[in-house]
Design an enzyme around this catalytic site. Structure first.
Site: not given
Length: 261
Positions: A36, A59, A151, A155, A186
């Site tokens: 992360d 990264d 996004y 996806k 989240t």
């Protein structure tokens, strides 16, 4: 102990769905490399879970960074058996107002990062003679919605890449599958950090009538990662409280009691 003596790399593993996967995998006996860019969160989680979990700054858009994560897994634990491509970003914007920078960054992290992450673990998995790669797509990789077109494009790309990789790598007993979460509480999806009771109100159109906890997604990831999912190749699992099941006709039997207007 479904993952006893297995080693996993989990990108985006410092918090959210990735963090829940790290904790569950450790409980199930796996060695885990948390990858992360959130160094403080990732190191804190590794410290909490003990010697079987290490943090490595990752990264996902950089091939050298992936090579370092793989090298860490091999040096610390002897190899790589599982990869969870969980790192992702999400921005909210009208399609007419998207900037080139927003689009490129979203595709770089969510899609390109998944592709080069998968490439990075193929050699160590070949050494093992098997492997499992779990790509975190989204319900937005199954259907469309407003406010985050870049996004959604990324996806859907993850979903398609998963199918192609599953066909090619399945011949080498490296399984590739995708998870499609929806309505998860989240930091990515709940950036205002609303309390769960309040946040749940955003999901009254879902059959579940609530948001999902990241641990519920982690259980699906565990299924694909473990031998329980041994015959799954190119499979997709929607964990979404009914979001992609269909539409309600409000005001008719069997629909949530929602008043409009």
């Amino acid at each position: 102990m479904k993952l006893k003596d297995k080693t996993a790399i989990i990108s985006g593993g410092s918090r959210g769905i990735g963090g829940a996967c790290v904790e569950l995998f450790a409980q199930e006996g796996a060695n885990v490399v948390i990858g992360d860019v959130l160094e403080a969160d990732g190191q804190a989680l590794a410290d909490k879970l003990g010697d079987k979990v290490v943090f490595k700054k990752l990264d996902v858009t950089q091939e050298e960074s992936w090579a370092d994560a793989v090298a860490t897994a091999e040096a610390q634990f002897g190899g790589v058996d599982i990869l969870v491509n969980c790192a992702g970003i999400l921005t909210f914007n009208h399609v007419a107002d998207l900037t080139a920078e927003e689009v490129r960054k979203t595709l770089d992290v969510n899609l390109y990062g998944t592709i080069i992450g998968t490439q990075a673990v193929i050699p160590p998995m070949r050494k093992r003679g098997a492997g499992s790669i779990v790509n975190i797509s989204s319900t937005d990789g199954l259907i469309g919605s407003n406010a985050h077109a870049a996004y959604i494009a990324s996806k859907w790309g993850v979903r398609g890449f998963t199918k192609a990789a599953a066909l090619e790598l399945g011949l080498e007993n490296i399984r590739v599958n995708s998870i499609h979460p929806g309505g998860v509480d989240t930091p990515l999806a709940n950036p205002m950090n609303e309390e769960r009771e309040e946040y749940n109100k955003r999901f009254v159109t879902f059959a579940a009538q609530r948001a999902c906890d990241p641990t519920e997604i982690a259980q699906g990831v565990l299924f694909f990662a473990s031998d329980d999912g041994s015959y799954c190749m190119g499979s997709e699992l929607a964990i979404d409280g009914g979001l992609t099941a269909g539409l309600y006709y409000y005001g008719h039997p069997g629909a949530p009691d929602i008043k409009f207007g």
